[in-house]
Scaffold this motif. Structure first.
Motif, mmCIF file in Angstrom:
data_model
loop_
_atom_site.group_PDB
_atom_site.id
_atom_site.type_symbol
_atom_site.label_atom_id
_atom_site.label_comp_id
_atom_site.label_asym_id
_atom_site.label_seq_id
_atom_site.Cartn_x
_atom_site.Cartn_y
_atom_site.Cartn_z
ATOM 1 N N SER A 222 0.830 -1.204 0.000
ATOM 2 C CA SER A 222 0.000 0.000 0.000
ATOM 3 C C SER A 222 0.866 1.257 0.000
ATOM 4 O O SER A 222 2.067 1.209 0.284
ATOM 5 C CB SER A 222 -0.915 0.013 1.228
ATOM 6 O OG SER A 222 -0.150 0.214 2.406
ATOM 7 N N GLN A 223 0.248 2.381 -0.300
ATOM 8 C CA GLN A 223 0.972 3.651 -0.286
ATOM 9 C C GLN A 223 1.522 3.952 1.103
ATOM 10 O O GLN A 223 2.662 4.408 1.245
ATOM 11 C CB GLN A 223 0.054 4.785 -0.746
ATOM 12 C CG GLN A 223 -0.212 4.804 -2.239
ATOM 13 C CD GLN A 223 -0.947 6.060 -2.672
ATOM 14 O OE1 GLN A 223 -1.885 6.499 -2.013
ATOM 15 N NE2 GLN A 223 -0.526 6.640 -3.776
ATOM 16 N N SER A 224 0.729 3.707 2.133
ATOM 17 C CA SER A 224 1.191 4.008 3.490
ATOM 18 C C SER A 224 2.367 3.119 3.882
ATOM 19 O O SER A 224 3.268 3.556 4.611
ATOM 20 C CB SER A 224 0.048 3.853 4.497
ATOM 21 O OG SER A 224 -0.439 2.527 4.520
ATOM 22 N N TYR B 182 4.650 1.932 1.780
ATOM 23 C CA TYR B 182 5.812 2.499 1.090
ATOM 24 C C TYR B 182 6.325 3.736 1.827
ATOM 25 O O TYR B 182 7.535 3.911 2.022
ATOM 26 C CB TYR B 182 5.441 2.880 -0.347
ATOM 27 C CG TYR B 182 5.520 1.756 -1.348
ATOM 28 C CD1 TYR B 182 6.695 1.016 -1.503
ATOM 29 C CD2 TYR B 182 4.432 1.444 -2.166
ATOM 30 C CE1 TYR B 182 6.779 -0.006 -2.442
ATOM 31 C CE2 TYR B 182 4.513 0.419 -3.108
ATOM 32 C CZ TYR B 182 5.683 -0.305 -3.241
ATOM 33 O OH TYR B 182 5.768 -1.320 -4.175
ATOM 34 N N ILE B 183 5.413 4.601 2.229
ATOM 35 C CA ILE B 183 5.815 5.834 2.906
ATOM 36 C C ILE B 183 6.464 5.524 4.250
ATOM 37 O O ILE B 183 7.485 6.118 4.618
ATOM 38 C CB ILE B 183 4.607 6.773 3.086
ATOM 39 C CG1 ILE B 183 4.108 7.251 1.722
ATOM 40 C CG2 ILE B 183 4.990 7.979 3.943
ATOM 41 C CD1 ILE B 183 2.823 8.047 1.781
ATOM 42 N N LYS C 60 6.694 5.785 -4.695
ATOM 43 C CA LYS C 60 5.689 4.732 -4.845
ATOM 44 C C LYS C 60 4.515 4.956 -3.896
ATOM 45 O O LYS C 60 3.418 4.449 -4.132
ATOM 46 C CB LYS C 60 6.328 3.366 -4.600
ATOM 47 C CG LYS C 60 7.298 2.961 -5.702
ATOM 48 C CD LYS C 60 8.049 1.687 -5.359
ATOM 49 C CE LYS C 60 9.011 1.322 -6.488
ATOM 50 N NZ LYS C 60 9.850 0.149 -6.160
ATOM 51 N N GLY C 61 4.775 5.716 -2.831
ATOM 52 C CA GLY C 61 3.708 6.054 -1.900
ATOM 53 C C GLY C 61 2.970 7.322 -2.280
ATOM 54 O O GLY C 61 2.086 7.776 -1.560
ATOM 55 N N GLY C 62 3.365 7.919 -3.415
ATOM 56 C CA GLY C 62 2.670 9.103 -3.899
ATOM 57 C C GLY C 62 3.305 10.414 -3.510
ATOM 58 O O GLY C 62 2.706 11.477 -3.677
#
Length: 201
Positions: free
Chosen positions: A148-150, A152-153, A191-193
């Motif tokens: 998920s984005q979170s 990755y972040i 990748k997490g935006g």
């Protein structure tokens, strides 16, 4: 010029922190409607694998860092036999984010406190747990895991935070010699935006 460069790097950290705070706020809504504490009284190391996973997910829902640390060890036991399992690795990454103190740090960070607030927040973190987050995310990613984005972040912030811990503060990091780590952090963030390229060049 150098001073301005560091200012931008701190801005990156605050940007990532703000995004994760929103993610955590959304994901924590269910915590207050579910009480897993009775289940968490059990010793996870003695549970069968299926119940270890259930214990781990309940630990995540509880928000208790000690329970998440115990659950992380239980999931890590399972990973000894299935080291490339993407779902187990992502579960381990989530548990490590909680057990490391990263989630708590982000939710309580005084963004207006500047560099002093950032450096003080480092004292509450577990470097070993932090280091495990990007490792688990990388394994999951390499094995077709649905990261998920979170997640990755979290992995990107964990790398940046550990760099600062090892250096003794964000202002003590030799960012030039840490290019490999920063490149990985940038990759995770993207990748997490979150596009860090404009900050790190």
């Amino acid at each position: 010029m150098k001073r301005e460069l560091f200012k931008n790097k701190y801005s990156v950290i605050f940007t990532v922190v703000a995004i994760i705070t929103v993610v955590l706020f959304i994901s924590c809504q269910a915590v207050f409607t579910f009480s897993p504490f009775q289940f968490l009284q059990r010793d996870p190391s003695k549970l069968p694998d299926e119940q270890k996973e259930a214990y781990a997910r309940n630990a995540l829902a509880s928000g208790d860092s000690e329970q998440m640390a115990e659950a992380y060890e239980a999931i890590n036991q399972m990973l000894q036999d299935n080291p490339n399992d993407p779902d187990l690795n992502l579960l381990a990454a989530d548990l490590a984010s909680g057990a490391s103190g990263l989630n708590s740090m982000i939710s309580s960070l005084d963004v207006e406190g500047g560099l002093d607030s950032l450096n003080e927040a480092l004292e509450s973190l577990n470097p070993e747990m932090l280091a495990s987050i990007p490792v688990h995310v990388t394994v999951a990613e390499n094995n077709d895991g649905n990261v998920s984005q979170s997640q990755y972040i979290n992995a990107g912030v964990a790398i940046i935070a550990n760099e600062a811990i090892e250096a003794g503060g964000f202002d003590k990091v030799d960012w030039e010699s840490s290019s490999e780590e920063l490149e990985q952090a940038k990759d995770f963030a993207e990748k997490g935006g979150v596009d860090l390229e404009s900050y790190f060049g």
